[in-house]
Design a protein around this motif. Structure first.
Motif, short mmCIF file in Angstrom:
data_model
loop_
_atom_site.label_atom_id
_atom_site.label_comp_id
_atom_site.label_asym_id
_atom_site.label_seq_id
_atom_site.Cartn_x
_atom_site.Cartn_y
_atom_site.Cartn_z
N HIS A 1 -9.70 2.89 4.47
CA HIS A 1 -8.42 3.37 3.91
C HIS A 1 -7.45 2.23 3.66
CE1 HIS A 1 -5.13 6.21 3.22
NE2 HIS A 1 -4.39 5.52 4.08
N TYR A 2 -7.60 1.15 4.39
CA TYR A 2 -6.63 0.05 4.34
C TYR A 2 -7.20 -1.15 3.60
CZ TYR A 2 -4.35 2.94 7.82
OH TYR A 2 -3.76 4.00 8.46
N PRO A 3 -6.29 -1.95 2.99
CA PRO A 3 -4.83 -1.85 3.03
C PRO A 3 -4.31 -0.71 2.17
CG PRO A 3 -5.48 -3.59 1.55
CD PRO A 3 -6.74 -3.11 2.21
N VAL A 4 -3.11 -0.24 2.51
CA VAL A 4 -2.47 0.82 1.74
C VAL A 4 -1.04 0.38 1.43
CG1 VAL A 4 -1.69 2.07 3.81
CG2 VAL A 4 -2.00 3.29 1.66
N THR A 5 -0.60 0.70 0.22
CA THR A 5 0.75 0.34 -0.21
C THR A 5 1.52 1.59 -0.58
OG1 THR A 5 0.03 -1.82 -1.04
CG2 THR A 5 2.11 -0.96 -1.91
N GLU B 1 -0.03 8.44 4.15
CA GLU B 1 -0.80 7.27 3.70
C GLU B 1 -0.82 6.18 4.75
OE1 GLU B 1 -2.66 6.88 1.19
OE2 GLU B 1 -2.16 8.61 -0.04
N ILE B 2 0.34 5.86 5.30
CA ILE B 2 0.45 4.75 6.26
C ILE B 2 -0.42 4.99 7.49
CG2 ILE B 2 2.04 3.57 7.85
CD1 ILE B 2 4.25 4.10 5.71
N PHE C 1 0.45 -2.06 4.18
CA PHE C 1 -0.03 -2.00 5.56
C PHE C 1 -1.53 -2.26 5.57
CE2 PHE C 1 3.82 0.38 5.35
CZ PHE C 1 4.43 0.25 6.59
N PRO C 2 -1.98 -3.35 6.17
CA PRO C 2 -3.41 -3.64 6.22
C PRO C 2 -4.15 -2.80 7.25
CG PRO C 2 -2.19 -5.37 7.32
CD PRO C 2 -1.17 -4.46 6.73
N GLN C 3 -3.41 -2.10 8.11
CA GLN C 3 -4.03 -1.28 9.14
C GLN C 3 -3.03 -0.24 9.62
OE1 GLN C 3 -4.94 -4.41 11.81
NE2 GLN C 3 -2.95 -4.37 12.82
#
Length: 333
Positions: A37-41, A182-183, A51-53
């Motif tokens: 899922h990561y990274p997520v923006t 998402e985060i 967030f990379p994790q």
């Protein structure tokens, strides 16, 4: 709305690199391993946050912000919360168990020392809900300590600059839930919550006409109330009322009693919080001579909602439904 905002210095858990598109959070030694899922923006108040994790030790400020996390079942991703008091019967909400699963860090204002002591990797607060340029408690200052921030979207409206008018209060609620989904990789949970809230708001029974409503927060010499950018304005509107101060291009604002008398609201909505509770506020309003002729006072049409109902929080939809039920009882003038 009055600002709702302890002390061990430690090495920050994360390294925060500020980039042109926002904040990018580097992995922590004791953080969980990255997933697909990561990274997520996400976009937050006009800035891109990457967030990379999944954050593991979030600190929240104030009751509404805390309950956004708890309503999503994220107590296990929290290091704790800061709030002066619970401001609204936390033992009666569906997510009440979440309060027992995390720590009440302080009943005073949130500080760098508190979040450092909690080993926070994320602070979730807002302008006028913890973040304060005057105290130096800002996302930038926390970034310098290696701690990421997420800003309550309702508070993007605060102030006198270009941040005003980013989105409506309910859209801010839905946006923050989606972003948190998402985060923290719980988007399905967030989407179900948002869909349920939207349905609840849409189903709120509407009165045949729109009774005029004055929001009374506090103040005796001059009242503190809600302008058109405060969440309370949209809550009143979605409930079928008309905020008598809805023409004021501000969030929470002080006005004069003469303007209240002139606009002659049919209903007064009390914001219940603080040392002066709803009963004392009601008694003041009913005994204050300048208001004696105001329709709401004369007819004893005074309704109470808690502070957390009237700022961005997962309690907003239920508050809209409750106020809508009450407004339907207001007869024609």
């Amino acid at each position: 709305m009055p600002v709702r905002t302890k002390a061990v210095a430690i090495t920050a858990l994360l390294t925060l690199g500020l980039t042109a598109c926002g904040a990018e959070i580097a992995p922590s030694g004791d953080a969980p391993a990255a997933s697909a899922h990561y990274p997520v923006t996400v976009e937050n108040c006009g800035a891109k946050l990457t967030f990379p994790q999944k954050p593991a030790r979030t600190v929240t400020n104030d009751v509404g912000i805390t309950e956004l996390m708890l309503a999503l079942g994220l107590a296990d991703r929290m290091a704790g919360y800061v709030m002066p008091d619970d401001k609204g019967r936390v033992d009666q909400v569906a997510w009440k168990d979440g309060y027992q699963q995390t720590a009440w860090l302080s009943k005073k204002e949130i500080t760098k020392e508190i979040v450092l002591g909690a080993k926070a990797d994320l602070v979730f607060a807002g302008w006028h809900y913890g973040f304060d340029e005057g105290r130096g408690f800002t996302p930038q200052a926390l970034g310098d300590l290696g701690i990421a921030s997420y800003v309550l979207s309702e508070s993007c409206r605060s102030g006198k600059g270009t941040e005003r008018g980013v989105m409506s209060p309910l859209d801010a609620l839905y946006t923050d839930l989606a972003n948190l989904g998402e985060i923290f990789d719980v988007r399905d949970r967030a989407d179900k919550l948002v869909a349920g809230f939207k349905a609840q708001v849409a189903a709120a029974p509407q009165p045949e006409r729109r009774p005029s409503v004055f929001l009374y927060d506090s103040g005796q010499d001059k009242p503190y109330t809600a302008g058109k950018f405060a969440a309370a304005d949209e809550i009143i509107a979605k409930a079928g009322g008309a905020n008598v101060m809805g023409d004021l291009a501000d969030t929470w604002v002080t006005v004069g009693w003469e303007s209240v008398v002139q606009r002659d609201p049919e209903v007064i909505l009390i914001n219940n919080y603080g040392e002066t509770g709803a009963d004392a506020k009601r008694a003041f309003l009913k005994s204050f001579p300048p208001l004696a002729g105001v329709s709401a006072v004369r007819n004893d049409r005074i309704f109470v909602l808690d502070y957390v109902d009237l700022v961005e929080s997962p309690r907003n939809p239920a508050a809209i439904a409750a106020l809508a039920d009450y407004l339907r009882t207001v007869p024609a003038r």
